[in-house]
Write a protein that holds these residues in place. Structure first.
Motif, PDB file in Angstrom:
ATOM      1  N   ASP A  91       0.837  -1.148   0.031  1.00  0.00           N
ATOM      2  CA  ASP A  91      -0.048  -0.077  -0.230  1.00  0.00           C
ATOM      3  C   ASP A  91       0.808   1.293  -0.075  1.00  0.00           C
ATOM      4  O   ASP A  91       0.744   2.157  -0.669  1.00  0.00           O
ATOM      5  N   ALA A  92       2.081   1.336   0.772  1.00  0.00           N
ATOM      6  CA  ALA A  92       2.768   2.483   0.738  1.00  0.00           C
ATOM      7  C   ALA A  92       3.529   2.759  -0.526  1.00  0.00           C
ATOM      8  O   ALA A  92       3.596   3.925  -0.911  1.00  0.00           O
ATOM      9  N   PHE A  93       3.701   1.739  -1.429  1.00  0.00           N
ATOM     10  CA  PHE A  93       4.570   2.030  -2.754  1.00  0.00           C
ATOM     11  C   PHE A  93       3.617   2.129  -3.824  1.00  0.00           C
ATOM     12  O   PHE A  93       4.016   1.851  -5.104  1.00  0.00           O
ATOM     13  N   VAL A  94       2.152   2.001  -3.606  1.00  0.00           N
ATOM     14  CA  VAL A  94       0.957   2.105  -4.679  1.00  0.00           C
ATOM     15  C   VAL A  94       1.580   3.501  -5.509  1.00  0.00           C
ATOM     16  O   VAL A  94       1.944   4.414  -5.044  1.00  0.00           O
ATOM     17  N   GLY A  95       1.409   3.277  -6.970  1.00  0.00           N
ATOM     18  CA  GLY A  95       1.704   4.132  -8.038  1.00  0.00           C
ATOM     19  C   GLY A  95       2.957   4.644  -7.944  1.00  0.00           C
ATOM     20  O   GLY A  95       3.124   5.706  -8.887  1.00  0.00           O
ATOM     21  N   THR A  96       4.115   3.801  -7.445  1.00  0.00           N
ATOM     22  CA  THR A  96       5.398   4.203  -7.570  1.00  0.00           C
ATOM     23  C   THR A  96       6.287   3.256  -8.715  1.00  0.00           C
ATOM     24  O   THR A  96       5.865   2.250  -8.891  1.00  0.00           O
ATOM     25  N   TYR A  97       7.369   4.143  -9.211  1.00  0.00           N
ATOM     26  CA  TYR A  97       8.217   3.430  -9.985  1.00  0.00           C
ATOM     27  C   TYR A  97       9.435   3.386  -9.558  1.00  0.00           C
ATOM     28  O   TYR A  97      10.005   4.704  -9.635  1.00  0.00           O
ATOM     29  N   LEU A  98       9.834   2.291  -9.176  1.00  0.00           N
ATOM     30  CA  LEU A  98      11.246   2.567  -8.105  1.00  0.00           C
ATOM     31  C   LEU A  98      12.495   1.985  -9.229  1.00  0.00           C
ATOM     32  O   LEU A  98      12.277   0.899  -9.911  1.00  0.00           O
ATOM     33  N   ILE A  99      13.372   2.879  -9.063  1.00  0.00           N
ATOM     34  CA  ILE A  99      14.577   2.630 -10.003  1.00  0.00           C
ATOM     35  C   ILE A  99      15.771   2.446  -9.066  1.00  0.00           C
ATOM     36  O   ILE A  99      16.315   3.224  -8.450  1.00  0.00           O
ATOM     37  N   SER A 100      16.121   1.153  -8.735  1.00  0.00           N
ATOM     38  CA  SER A 100      17.173   0.798  -7.790  1.00  0.00           C
ATOM     39  C   SER A 100      18.462   0.650  -8.410  1.00  0.00           C
ATOM     40  O   SER A 100      18.733   0.124  -9.441  1.00  0.00           O
ATOM     41  N   LEU A 101      19.513   1.073  -7.482  1.00  0.00           N
ATOM     42  CA  LEU A 101      20.989   1.061  -7.687  1.00  0.00           C
ATOM     43  C   LEU A 101      21.710   0.668  -6.635  1.00  0.00           C
ATOM     44  O   LEU A 101      21.275   1.014  -5.515  1.00  0.00           O
ATOM     45  N   ASP A 102      22.503  -0.327  -6.989  1.00  0.00           N
ATOM     46  CA  ASP A 102      23.278  -0.993  -5.863  1.00  0.00           C
ATOM     47  C   ASP A 102      24.650   0.153  -5.871  1.00  0.00           C
ATOM     48  O   ASP A 102      25.384   0.472  -6.834  1.00  0.00           O
ATOM     49  N   ILE A 103      24.862   0.818  -4.769  1.00  0.00           N
ATOM     50  CA  ILE A 103      25.950   1.719  -4.462  1.00  0.00           C
ATOM     51  C   ILE A 103      27.307   1.312  -4.753  1.00  0.00           C
ATOM     52  O   ILE A 103      28.117   1.877  -5.508  1.00  0.00           O
ATOM     53  N   ASP A 104      27.553  -0.051  -4.435  1.00  0.00           N
ATOM     54  CA  ASP A 104      28.871  -0.660  -4.752  1.00  0.00           C
ATOM     55  C   ASP A 104      29.196  -0.848  -6.357  1.00  0.00           C
ATOM     56  O   ASP A 104      30.186  -0.815  -6.835  1.00  0.00           O
ATOM     57  N   GLU A 105      27.969  -1.166  -7.098  1.00  0.00           N
ATOM     58  CA  GLU A 105      28.318  -1.335  -8.585  1.00  0.00           C
ATOM     59  C   GLU A 105      28.449   0.044  -9.180  1.00  0.00           C
ATOM     60  O   GLU A 105      29.353   0.132 -10.269  1.00  0.00           O
ATOM     61  N   TRP A 106      27.492   0.807  -8.601  1.00  0.00           N
ATOM     62  CA  TRP A 106      27.801   1.995  -9.434  1.00  0.00           C
ATOM     63  C   TRP A 106      28.745   3.264  -8.905  1.00  0.00           C
ATOM     64  O   TRP A 106      29.258   4.221  -9.483  1.00  0.00           O
ATOM     65  N   GLY A 107      29.239   3.135  -7.525  1.00  0.00           N
ATOM     66  CA  GLY A 107      30.333   3.828  -7.078  1.00  0.00           C
ATOM     67  C   GLY A 107      30.284   5.323  -7.319  1.00  0.00           C
ATOM     68  O   GLY A 107      29.288   6.137  -7.128  1.00  0.00           O
ATOM     69  N   ASP A 108      31.513   6.010  -7.910  1.00  0.00           N
ATOM     70  CA  ASP A 108      31.541   7.278  -8.172  1.00  0.00           C
ATOM     71  C   ASP A 108      30.572   7.817  -9.111  1.00  0.00           C
ATOM     72  O   ASP A 108      30.574   9.100  -9.415  1.00  0.00           O
ATOM     73  N   LYS A 109      30.252   7.249  -9.993  1.00  0.00           N
ATOM     74  CA  LYS A 109      29.095   7.443 -11.041  1.00  0.00           C
ATOM     75  C   LYS A 109      27.691   8.062 -10.471  1.00  0.00           C
ATOM     76  O   LYS A 109      27.111   8.668 -11.040  1.00  0.00           O
ATOM     77  N   LEU A 110      27.635   7.757  -9.150  1.00  0.00           N
ATOM     78  CA  LEU A 110      26.255   8.439  -8.546  1.00  0.00           C
ATOM     79  C   LEU A 110      26.482   9.775  -8.147  1.00  0.00           C
ATOM     80  O   LEU A 110      25.606  10.633  -8.405  1.00  0.00           O
TER      81      LEU A 110
END
Length: 161
Positions: A91-110
């Protein structure tokens, strides 16, 4: 002659009602109830380009885009993910589109997308250009990582409150 005139008037009235109904029809896509989540990987391309593509997909589906930063080693991230089957969390996430990033994979690109991975899990609201709006929420917004604690502040955040 009166019955002919009445029939013609009814026909015109029916056409007018149909035309008015067509004028007021909502053409926006309905808001989807189930949240959508995607996990992006660096091998897929440049982060900025990927975010723009995902925000475009979200908006086309009438969903609100949010960026989630997480990590595999992060226990609160694991708790959050494990709780997603709970009705309060759904219910809390209704209507959302989550784009998930792993901080270790993306590192400095964040840094290029102006997000801070120092406190995870964290969710950033994204605008139409896939840029953070300044609104974010992290695990400091609730106590123990259980649905009863997490769902209310997440629901308020995702609803724009």
């Amino acid at each position: 002659m009166s019955s002919c005139h009445d029939a013609l008037m009814r026909k015109h009235l029916a056409v007018a009602v149909l035309l008015l109904a067509g004028c007021t029809k909502n053409t926006a896509p309905p808001i989807e109830l189930a949240p959508t989540a995607v996990r992006l990987k660096p091998a897929q391309g440049a982060l900025e380009t990927l975010l723009i593509a995902e925000v475009t997909k979200a908006r086309a589906r009438n969903l609100r885009p949010f960026l989630e930063l997480r990590a595999e080693w992060c226990d609160p991230c694991k708790d959050l993910e494990a709780s997603m089957g709970d009705a309060r969390m759904t219910d809390a996430f209704v209507g959302t589109y989550l784009i998930s990033l792993d901080i270790d994979e993306w590192g400095d690109k964040l840094k290029a997308v102006d997000v801070d991975p120092s406190s995870i899990p964290v969710f950033y609201e994204l605008d139409a250009q896939a840029k953070p709006t300044g609104r974010k929420i992290d695990g400091g917004a609730w106590a123990e990582n259980i649905p009863a604690n997490m769902a209310p502040p997440l629901k308020a955040f995702f609803a724009g409150r």
